[in-house]
Design a protein around this motif. Structure first.
Motif, short mmCIF file in Angstrom:
data_model
loop_
_atom_site.label_atom_id
_atom_site.label_comp_id
_atom_site.label_asym_id
_atom_site.label_seq_id
_atom_site.Cartn_x
_atom_site.Cartn_y
_atom_site.Cartn_z
N LYS A 49 0.75 -1.18 -0.01
CA LYS A 49 -0.07 -0.07 0.22
C LYS A 49 0.76 1.00 -0.05
O LYS A 49 1.83 1.48 0.83
N ASP A 50 0.59 2.17 -0.98
CA ASP A 50 1.39 3.47 -1.06
C ASP A 50 0.95 4.49 0.03
O ASP A 50 -0.19 4.55 0.24
N VAL A 51 1.74 4.64 0.76
CA VAL A 51 1.36 5.78 1.98
C VAL A 51 2.59 6.71 1.91
O VAL A 51 3.63 6.81 1.77
N LYS A 52 2.18 8.08 2.15
CA LYS A 52 3.13 9.13 2.27
C LYS A 52 3.04 9.70 3.49
O LYS A 52 2.37 9.70 4.46
N VAL A 53 4.26 10.18 3.80
CA VAL A 53 4.42 10.76 5.32
C VAL A 53 5.16 11.98 5.13
O VAL A 53 6.20 12.34 4.27
#
Length: 345
Positions: A49-53
């Motif tokens: 799952k692509d996740v940005k922080v």
């Protein structure tokens, strides 16, 4: 380092307006934020799952645990493909609160201010257990206590919280904050400004203080936490928003498990962790990163039972202080501003 933005209350005014306009944006259902296919060490393909922080400022050793979690495969092990990004024009708080990204780096004071405006930020971990910021001056200015601020020039950015903190620690020694000359530093860094037109400024020792050591320019450092328990607040913190917690708690749990492992790696292996940050951000000064990491690594967890742990009394003390200094329009329910629920046991 982001010392000129460590409080960020001036920019938060803009942030709050922006978030109010974006607040109706619904979170994407779990599993609809994108995915990618990554090959693991055994050669098998797995959907991540692509996740940005989003960071609060330019990359530095406050963020090393995030980079370590990427580099060491801790996020991948939790099914996440994490991208660390720089904040946009509206800032990290806006991006997280409006659900543009699910996670970000912020500060307790910003979260507290936001909550008074019904901005749905929630702190999910304290990156550093105790406040490492304070007022610093070259030793030749002879600033040994807050009383010595009198008659000196302070370089800041014009936020009300600066004078409030200065007033708090000066009053304890019978000193008068009105006798301090305030100068807006603009874009000048600490080292340029103290050679030009100021005597002292507010810094984070882990970066600017360590850089001063490496430059051979010794400082007198007055940590604000040493003068008031209320000023030993969490800065920085990791944040998410209420929608992400409600709609995808498993994502928050997975992200925090891997992030905790990343910061524990930085605690246990400061030099290796510094190398990871340098590899990810090669423009950084290697000597500064290594020295800063060695100084900061034991302070991530410090005396807490686990990395990231937050105490209600820390949130309440600082909120009460902010309210007493008229930095908040109203009190908040601090139990809604933070949670330890997603930290691994």
């Amino acid at each position: 380092m982001r010392w000129r933005k460590m409080i960020g209350l001036l920019l938060l005014c803009v942030t709050l307006v922006t978030v109010a306009a974006c607040g109706s944006k619904e979170a994407a259902p779990a599993g609809q934020n994108g995915s990618s296919t990554t090959e693991n060490s055994e050669g098998d393909s797995a959907a991540l799952k692509d996740v940005k922080v989003v960071l609060d400022w330019t990359p530095n050793t406050n963020h090393t645990g995030l980079y370590a979690a990427v580099d060491q495969g801790f996020y991948q092990a939790e099914g996440l493909n994490v991208e660390i990004v720089q904040p946009g024009a509206g800032g990290a708080d806006t991006m997280v609160a409006s659900n543009e990204v699910p996670f970000g780096v912020s500060y307790q004071e910003s979260v507290t201010q936001a909550r008074t405006q019904d901005v749905p930020l929630v702190s999910i971990a304290a990156v550093i257990q105790h406040n490492t910021s304070g007022f610093a001056a070259p030793v030749d200015r002879n600033i040994k206590s807050p009383k010595d601020f009198e008659g000196k020039s302070y370089g800041g950015w014009g936020s009300p919280v600066e004078e409030a903190v200065m007033q708090s620690i000066m009053e304890g020694e019978g000193a008068d904050v009105s006798k301090v000359k305030n100068i807006n530093m603009g874009d000048a860094d600490f080292f340029t400004a103290v050679k030009r037109d100021i005597d002292f400024a507010w810094i984070f020792y882990a970066w600017t203080g360590i850089e001063a050591e490496l430059r051979g320019e010794p400082l007198d450092m007055l940590y604000v936490k040493d003068y008031s328990d209320a000023l030993d607040y969490y800065t920085p913190v990791l944040v998410t928003n209420e929608q992400t917690i409600q709609n995808d708690p498993e994502l928050v749990k997975a992200f925090m498990k891997a992030t905790s492992e990343g910061y524990q790696y930085a605690i246990d292996h400061p030099e290796e962790a510094a190398d990871i940050l340098i590899k990810a951000v090669p423009d950084l000064d290697k000597d500064l990163v290594v020295a800063s990491q060695k100084w900061l690594s034991p302070k991530y967890k410090d005396d807490a039972p686990r990395w990231g742990e937050q105490k209600q009394e820390v949130w309440q003390n600082y909120t009460d202080w902010m309210f007493s200094k008229k930095l908040l329009d109203e009190q908040i329910d601090v139990s809604q501003a933070y949670t330890n629920d997603f930290l691994p046991q």
